[in-house]
Design an enzyme around this catalytic site. Structure first.
Site, PDB file in Angstrom:
ATOM      1  N   GLY A  54       0.989  -1.252  -0.105  1.00  0.00           N
ATOM      2  CA  GLY A  54       0.019  -0.236   0.007  1.00  0.00           C
ATOM      3  C   GLY A  54       0.858   1.459  -0.103  1.00  0.00           C
ATOM      4  O   GLY A  54       1.934   1.117   0.197  1.00  0.00           O
ATOM      5  N   CYS A  81       5.259  -6.322   1.516  1.00  0.00           N
ATOM      6  CA  CYS A  81       5.639  -4.923   1.454  1.00  0.00           C
ATOM      7  C   CYS A  81       5.049  -3.992   2.703  1.00  0.00           C
ATOM      8  O   CYS A  81       5.214  -4.290   3.904  1.00  0.00           O
ATOM      9  CB  CYS A  81       5.347  -4.057   0.262  1.00  0.00           C
ATOM     10  N   TYR A  82       3.799  -3.068   2.435  1.00  0.00           N
ATOM     11  CA  TYR A  82       3.266  -2.524   3.586  1.00  0.00           C
ATOM     12  C   TYR A  82       2.707  -3.423   4.560  1.00  0.00           C
ATOM     13  O   TYR A  82       2.898  -3.538   5.780  1.00  0.00           O
ATOM     14  CB  TYR A  82       2.141  -1.625   3.078  1.00  0.00           C
ATOM     15  N   HIS A 170       7.691  -7.401  -3.905  1.00  0.00           N
ATOM     16  CA  HIS A 170       6.323  -7.914  -4.590  1.00  0.00           C
ATOM     17  C   HIS A 170       6.451  -9.263  -5.540  1.00  0.00           C
ATOM     18  O   HIS A 170       7.273  -9.220  -6.347  1.00  0.00           O
ATOM     19  CB  HIS A 170       5.811  -6.720  -5.436  1.00  0.00           C
ATOM     20  N   GLU A 172       4.124 -10.825  -6.896  1.00  0.00           N
ATOM     21  CA  GLU A 172       2.957 -11.082  -7.646  1.00  0.00           C
ATOM     22  C   GLU A 172       3.287 -10.324  -8.848  1.00  0.00           C
ATOM     23  O   GLU A 172       2.626 -10.690  -9.955  1.00  0.00           O
ATOM     24  CB  GLU A 172       1.704 -10.376  -6.912  1.00  0.00           C
ATOM     25  N   ASP A 229     -16.705 -11.367 -22.706  1.00  0.00           N
ATOM     26  CA  ASP A 229     -17.730 -11.342 -21.672  1.00  0.00           C
ATOM     27  C   ASP A 229     -18.910 -11.987 -21.937  1.00  0.00           C
ATOM     28  O   ASP A 229     -19.328 -12.773 -21.248  1.00  0.00           O
ATOM     29  CB  ASP A 229     -17.366  -9.977 -20.641  1.00  0.00           C
ATOM     30  N   SER A 230     -19.648 -11.180 -22.668  1.00  0.00           N
ATOM     31  CA  SER A 230     -20.695 -11.424 -22.937  1.00  0.00           C
ATOM     32  C   SER A 230     -21.079 -12.640 -23.842  1.00  0.00           C
ATOM     33  O   SER A 230     -22.076 -13.400 -23.496  1.00  0.00           O
ATOM     34  CB  SER A 230     -21.783 -10.117 -23.719  1.00  0.00           C
ATOM     35  N   LYS A 371     -10.656 -11.425 -16.162  1.00  0.00           N
ATOM     36  CA  LYS A 371     -10.828 -11.770 -17.602  1.00  0.00           C
ATOM     37  C   LYS A 371      -9.991 -12.937 -17.949  1.00  0.00           C
ATOM     38  O   LYS A 371     -10.690 -13.683 -18.877  1.00  0.00           O
ATOM     39  CB  LYS A 371     -10.291 -10.432 -18.224  1.00  0.00           C
TER      40      LYS A 371
END
Ligand code: XMP
Length: 515
Positions: A54, A81-82, A170, A172, A229-230, A371
């Site tokens: 953060g 981290c934070y 990090h 990720e 998506d639709s 997604k």
């Protein structure tokens, strides 16, 4: 959800990435604002906790509120981290500031190849992505140093008996190449979470859920745009309730060359066999857009007519109770939330207003998915790859790429130029790695020379960007040969265009679309 990981968000731009990486391990993860009190969450299936990074400093007067009860639940916990600084302070350690700020790549040296670093060697150096001002100066009680870097002598710590770990970097982001192993060590080994999250499980439980929600009677409608998506949402709901799902495909006349036929052909094909109705509303959209040049006015007109057309058509279908929408998890995560649970929740802008207006209940099968997960679900449902890998396309369509007035002739110029660009991008094998690539028709004319004659014709801009989510974007360094081919083909094949320019603007400061 059983066997899940809860990520508490302290406002880092990477929080969603943490949740995605955990899901890539086959473990369901969800994000909650750091201000959430533990008693307000159903923790029955939660097997581990991750505290995100953060922007704040733990010692800031307005540092985010955090309920210390979280650390007393006995859950295996990883602070990033934070999150590391917070765990350190709350467990009796001390932070230092300033001198050793580190941003960017750093070499992490492993002191102890166990726990988080299982599979690494003692003394091994591995690249990590650091981004911190504060650092841990004095270890919290019961913790050991597991790794260090030049700028952070205490870069990773662990308390094995409490199964609490914390890292200054990090794991990720892609800039930490072995970050996924570290997350896997924490989630699968330290916390021992069983990976039960997969597209197949998701599909099965969603189908049941849709059936239970809709009931034995009643029909459902879905607006198909041809987007990922639709399309996948419709296929999933179609699996659950068959021909009681009515898909409406509004052809607004603002689609790309051949697109409307292609989408219909694929979606109605055997195997998918959706019940799709095409509504040709091109002339209605174009006549309302006549003479309009202001981008916002164009968008408003298109949004309004879409709702009118959709509503008219939906009324022809009997006993409609629900509307399917392809809303994704990033649209519903309460955003940042650092300074309190004041959630800004984004609304879906394509069919905004429809459910209330038509008094319909919503079915949003992907409210919990990212997604890339929707794409995996689509693949498992045998949705053709061409539909799954499609680049995003804006709801207002080519109207925001024909700058100035939208007319049949100007749409034709853009469509033909765009089709050539897309064909060449595909031929070069770049289509799937690029977020969006498209042509824009500029509202200017310029002088040129062709053969022996002077020309005075229109200009096309080429735009191609890389992006993770459309929020930020980088322009793509397209190969020179490709650009040369595209430029010469458009000028030779599209009568009315005599100049091609390349858009080299990132977002920010530009937006992806020109209008
Ligand atoms: P901008 O131009 O704001 O676009 O950088 C970000 C992403 O959103 C898409 N876009 C839209 N998508 N309805 C949509 O469904 C819209 O009105 C709309 N406007 C922009 C754009 O193509 C890009 O991917």
């Amino acid at each position: 959800m059983d066997n899940s990981v809860l990520v508490l968000d302290f406002g880092s731009q990477y929080t969603q990435l943490i949740a995605r990486r955990v899901r890539e391990l086959g473990v369901y993860s969800q994000i909650k604002p750091c201000t959430t009190p533990p008693h307000s969450v159903d923790l029955s299936g939660v097997k581990a906790l991750i505290l995100s990074g953060g922007p704040s400093s733990v010692s800031d007067a307005d540092a985010p509120q955090f309920d210390q009860e979280w650390l007393k639940l006995g859950l295996p916990t990883l602070g990033v981290c934070y999150g590391m600084q917070l765990i350190s302070v709350l467990c009796g350690g001390k932070l230092g500031q300033g001198v050793s700020r580190e941003y960017g790549f750093a070499a992490l040296e492993i002191n102890d190849p166990s726990g988080l670093f299982e599979g690494f060697e003692r003394g091994e150096k591995t690249t990590v992505w650091m981004s911190h001002g504060d650092h841990v100066e004095e270890l919290p009680r019961g913790f050991r140093v597991l790794a260090h870097s030049a700028g952070a002598p205490i870069a990773a710590i662990g308390n094995e008996s409490k199964r609490m770990y914390a890292i200054q970097f990090h794991p990720e982001v892609v800039h930490t190449p072995r970050g996924k192993e570290m997350l896997s060590n924490f989630v699968l080994r330290v916390a021992g979470v069983t990976p039960t999250w997969s597209p197949a499980n998701f599909i099965e439980s969603s189908i049941e859920h849709v059936r239970a929600t809709v009931g034995e009677t009643g029909n459902v409608i879905c607006g198909l745009s041809g987007g990922v998506d639709s399309t996948v949402a419709a296929v999933l709901v179609g699996k659950a309730i068959g021909s009681r799902l009515y898909c409406l495909f509004v052809d607004n006349g603002l689609l790309r060359k051949g697109e409307s036929d292609q989408v219909l052909e694929k979606l109605g094909a055997p195997g998918i066999g959706l019940n799709v109705r095409r509504i040709d509303a091109a002339s209605r959209f174009l006549s309302e857009l006549k003479g309009v040049t202001d981008p916002e006015k164009k968008r408003k007109i298109i949004g309004r007519i879409f709702i009118e057309v959709f509503e008219e058509e939906a009324q022809k279908i009997p006993r409609v109770s629900h509307l399917v929408q392809g809303t994704l998890y990033p649209d519903v995560i309460e955003s940042v939330s650092v300074r309190g649970p004041s959630a800004t929740i984004k609304t879906h802008h394509n069919v905004g207003g429809l459910p209330e207006k038509m008094n319909l209940k919503l079915i949003e099968p992907f409210r919990e998915l990212f997604k890339d997960e929707v794409r995996r679900v689509g693949r498992d449902l045998s949705v053709p790859q061409e539909l799954i890998s499609r680049q995003p396309f804006p709801g207002p369509g080519l109207a925001v790429r024909v700058l100035g007035e939208v007319t049949d002739e100007r749409l034709r110029l853009l469509r033909d130029a765009d089709a050539i660009f897309m064909e060449e991008v595909r031929a070069e094998g770049l289509y799937e790695s690029i977020w969006q690539s498209f042509a824009v028709l500029l509202p200017i004319k310029s002088v040129g020379v062709m053969g022996d004659g002077r020309t005075y014709e229109q200009a096309i801009a080429l735009r191609a960007v890389y992006s993770e989510d459309g929020m930020t974007a980088d322009w793509v360094y397209l190969p020179q040969d490709l650009l040369r081919r595209v430029s010469s083909r458009i000028i030779n094949e599209v009568k009315g265009i005599n100049r091609i320019v390349l858009d080299i603007t990132s977002k920010p400061p530009g937006t992806i679309e020109w209008e």
